[in-house]
Each structure stands twice: as C-alpha cells, then as structure tokens.
Design a protein around this motif. Sequence first.
Motif, PDB file in Angstrom:
ATOM      1  N   VAL A 281       0.878  -1.186  -0.061  1.00 48.68           N
ATOM      2  CA  VAL A 281       0.128   0.043  -0.102  1.00 48.68           C
ATOM      3  C   VAL A 281       0.811   1.245  -0.032  1.00 48.68           C
ATOM      4  O   VAL A 281       0.809   2.120  -1.137  1.00 48.68           O
ATOM      5  N   LEU A 282       1.653   1.348   1.012  1.00 53.04           N
ATOM      6  CA  LEU A 282       2.808   2.508   0.935  1.00 53.04           C
ATOM      7  C   LEU A 282       3.621   2.782   0.041  1.00 53.04           C
ATOM      8  O   LEU A 282       4.309   3.686   0.077  1.00 53.04           O
ATOM      9  N   TRP A 283       3.706   1.713  -0.611  1.00 47.77           N
ATOM     10  CA  TRP A 283       4.663   1.445  -1.756  1.00 47.77           C
ATOM     11  C   TRP A 283       4.425   2.587  -2.785  1.00 47.77           C
ATOM     12  O   TRP A 283       5.419   3.185  -3.513  1.00 47.77           O
ATOM     13  N   PHE A 284       3.155   3.084  -2.882  1.00 47.10           N
ATOM     14  CA  PHE A 284       3.056   3.959  -3.977  1.00 47.10           C
ATOM     15  C   PHE A 284       3.143   5.235  -3.088  1.00 47.10           C
ATOM     16  O   PHE A 284       2.750   5.436  -2.235  1.00 47.10           O
ATOM     17  N   LYS A 285       3.733   6.109  -4.051  1.00 46.20           N
ATOM     18  CA  LYS A 285       3.937   7.548  -3.519  1.00 46.20           C
ATOM     19  C   LYS A 285       2.723   8.302  -3.058  1.00 46.20           C
ATOM     20  O   LYS A 285       2.554   9.062  -2.113  1.00 46.20           O
ATOM     21  N   GLU A 286       1.951   8.242  -4.136  1.00 45.18           N
ATOM     22  CA  GLU A 286       0.510   9.010  -4.030  1.00 45.18           C
ATOM     23  C   GLU A 286      -0.203   8.389  -2.574  1.00 45.18           C
ATOM     24  O   GLU A 286      -0.740   9.361  -1.944  1.00 45.18           O
ATOM     25  N   CYS A 287       0.053   7.354  -2.293  1.00 46.31           N
ATOM     26  CA  CYS A 287      -0.662   6.734  -1.113  1.00 46.31           C
ATOM     27  C   CYS A 287      -0.094   7.293   0.067  1.00 46.31           C
ATOM     28  O   CYS A 287      -0.783   7.562   0.946  1.00 46.31           O
ATOM     29  N   ARG A 288       1.249   7.233   0.113  1.00 42.28           N
ATOM     30  CA  ARG A 288       2.029   7.593   1.044  1.00 42.28           C
ATOM     31  C   ARG A 288       1.632   9.354   1.445  1.00 42.28           C
ATOM     32  O   ARG A 288       1.619   9.737   2.700  1.00 42.28           O
ATOM     33  N   TYR A 289       1.419   9.867   0.322  1.00 43.11           N
ATOM     34  CA  TYR A 289       1.308  11.462   0.396  1.00 43.11           C
ATOM     35  C   TYR A 289       0.024  11.725   1.189  1.00 43.11           C
ATOM     36  O   TYR A 289      -0.223  12.557   2.010  1.00 43.11           O
ATOM     37  N   GLU A 290      -0.993  10.737   0.705  1.00 47.26           N
ATOM     38  CA  GLU A 290      -2.228  10.973   1.326  1.00 47.26           C
ATOM     39  C   GLU A 290      -2.329  10.544   2.735  1.00 47.26           C
ATOM     40  O   GLU A 290      -2.861  11.138   3.504  1.00 47.26           O
ATOM     41  N   LEU A 291      -1.485   9.626   3.155  1.00 46.94           N
ATOM     42  CA  LEU A 291      -1.368   9.168   4.501  1.00 46.94           C
ATOM     43  C   LEU A 291      -0.865  10.215   5.130  1.00 46.94           C
ATOM     44  O   LEU A 291      -1.458  10.533   6.331  1.00 46.94           O
ATOM     45  N   PRO A 300       1.208  19.284  12.856  1.00 43.67           N
ATOM     46  CA  PRO A 300       1.516  20.389  12.001  1.00 43.67           C
ATOM     47  C   PRO A 300       2.661  20.666  11.683  1.00 43.67           C
ATOM     48  O   PRO A 300       2.921  20.956  10.517  1.00 43.67           O
ATOM     49  N   PRO A 301       3.827  20.173  12.232  1.00 42.45           N
ATOM     50  CA  PRO A 301       5.234  20.159  11.746  1.00 42.45           C
ATOM     51  C   PRO A 301       5.338  19.408  10.646  1.00 42.45           C
ATOM     52  O   PRO A 301       6.555  19.764   9.726  1.00 42.45           O
ATOM     53  N   LEU A 302       4.575  18.631  10.141  1.00 44.51           N
ATOM     54  CA  LEU A 302       4.619  17.630   9.006  1.00 44.51           C
ATOM     55  C   LEU A 302       4.394  18.350   7.606  1.00 44.51           C
ATOM     56  O   LEU A 302       4.509  17.889   6.591  1.00 44.51           O
ATOM     57  N   ARG A 303       3.767  19.354   7.917  1.00 43.37           N
ATOM     58  CA  ARG A 303       2.949  20.283   6.690  1.00 43.37           C
ATOM     59  C   ARG A 303       4.175  20.627   5.659  1.00 43.37           C
ATOM     60  O   ARG A 303       3.767  20.448   4.296  1.00 43.37           O
ATOM     61  N   GLN A 304       5.272  21.024   6.047  1.00 43.03           N
ATOM     62  CA  GLN A 304       6.126  21.334   4.976  1.00 43.03           C
ATOM     63  C   GLN A 304       6.732  20.080   4.483  1.00 43.03           C
ATOM     64  O   GLN A 304       7.026  20.139   3.032  1.00 43.03           O
ATOM     65  N   ARG A 305       7.016  18.887   5.049  1.00 38.22           N
ATOM     66  CA  ARG A 305       7.176  17.876   4.520  1.00 38.22           C
ATOM     67  C   ARG A 305       6.091  17.305   3.267  1.00 38.22           C
ATOM     68  O   ARG A 305       6.622  16.872   2.378  1.00 38.22           O
TER      69      ARG A 305
END
Length: 328
Positions: A281-291, A300-305
């Motif tokens: 599942v998380l192998w897909f970049k888009e799925c990681r992005y949505e997670l 909130p500190p994750l928002r820049q990443r």
Amino acid sequence: MSNTADCSPHVARIEYNDTDITTAATVNTPTYSNTHTLILIRVSLVTTSIVLMLFSVLALIALSRTKNIPKTACILSTSLLFFDCVTVLTYGVRNIVTDPVLLNIITLVGIGWATSSFINVAVMALDRLILFQWPYFYVRRFTNGSYVTVYYIIIAVYLIIFSGHWVNCFISMSDYRETRQCMLPLIIGYMTVTQSVSVLVCIPCFLWIAVIIIKQRQKKRSRSEKNPTIVVFVCCINYGLSTIGVFILLYTICQFTIIARRTATDIIHFVNVLVDTAVYVLWFKECRYELFKIIGCLIPPLRQRIERMRNEVFDVTGSGGTTSTSVP
C-alpha cells in the motif's frame, strides 16, 4: 488443568483452540503464577493490535483517496488491508476474552481471514510478476481488474467451505473440548495447504521480479533505485519465515505452553500486517502522500514535508503544470 497441549499419538493439539482456560486458570498454573507477567503479555498484544489496526485503517483511507493507482492494484491492496484489519481485530479481541466457546469461535474467524490474507498476497505477487514480465499483455488484459472477480469467488468459496466445516463441529459436538478436538485436524489441514500454496507462489514470483529488476538496472547501467530489489527480498524473507513459524506451531506444539503459542501466533500475524501495509500500500508515492496528509492534520510540523511530497508525487512545476505519478 494442564497448560500444555495433549500430545496424543493420533491428533496433536495446536495453539489455536487449546482455549479451555481463563485468565484466573492460567495464573494458577506453575508456569504463569506471576499475574503481572500474564497481564503484561496480554496488554502488550492488545496494544500492538490496536496500533496496527489504526495504521491499517489510516492506510485504507489514504488508499481510497488516491486517484492514479492502477485499478487492479488498488482493488487487491484494499482487500488485503481489509483482511489484515479483521485478522488483527480478532487476535486482539482474543487476548481479552476468557469464555472458551467464544475463544474458539474468535480464533477460527481469525484463522479464516489470516489465510485469506496470505492468498491475497499470492495473487498480488502473481499480478506484479505478469506486470514486470509481460507489461503489454498486462495492459491489454489485466488493467481493468476483471480477473479480480474470479479471485473474490475463490476467497468466498474457501471461507464458506472452511466455515461450514468448523460450524459443523460446533453443531455436532456437545462439549467444547470435543469441539476443539473436532477442529484440530481441520485447522491443521487448511492452514498447511493455504500456507504451502501461498508461499510456493509468492517466493518464486518475488525472486523472478527481483531478477527482472536487476537486469533492467544493469541495462541502464545504473546503481540507483535499489529499493525495489530490497523490498522484494524483504517480502521473500518475511513470508518464508512466517510459513516456517506457522508449521512449527502446527506440528511441534507439544513443546510450547499455550501463552507462548498464542504470543508467537500473534507476532507472526502482526509482522505480516505491518509488511503488507508497508509494501503493498505505502509503496505507492501517492498513497504515502495521502497518509501523511491525514497525519499532518494532527501533527502540524509535518506540513512542510507534505508540501515537498506533493511536489515529488505530482511533479509540480513553477508554471503550475503537473504530471501525476503513483509509483516510486
């Protein structure tokens, strides 16, 4: 009451249904006279199951929000997450239930979904192999996900037959000990067949995929992008060791106490759930992005990443154009 399995020469008791104990009964045995040790084991397993189930649910939500993952991969990944969530839930609940009849039912439900998860992984491995080996054939015949219907029919038939057999044990036997004895050969047979077939499909497919990836990298004369090869070997090692562990529990259970067998079983399935979620599942970049977007609402500190990930996933350019991509 004995805390070890009854090792008769004809039928060996296995961990899954040696459940004629409660917390109090287990504490009274010599091996687990320390109440704190037993409570610690149970609390640890329940806590782990909750964390893994939350992780799987978040991954399932992230997967449902993706737009560019191939249809077949999305369907198979969704079913895998569902099977894993139910497996983790049942094994987690098993650690807080003490009624022996209910424990037998919960354990058998968990076995059914856990074996379905292994079958799902085997189908996904075969699907990925066809994609890597015959990409044009895959695009023409497999991208619409029509063959997945056949897979779901196989899973449904398997679960119905398995459930029918163990329900018959509950109906035909009056005592839960007799019911457990009726279910032992059933569980051994079903788990042996499903684990063997699944791993015999998974490992050759994974190794073949690894060879294809290595050859492609050599043709391009590039030493980068080693992650796919590493992931493939991690899958091989994980499912190989999982199968060995299950067989040890099935056929040498007289050497282990019930707590040790339950703990080992839970650990095997928990590791599989973690690997399934991370790889399929998380192998897909888009799925990681949505997670990360979901987690970013709480941290909130994750928002820049997350913004950097959005640029990588969709190749955002300065002119505002985007090119979507779903794979690493």
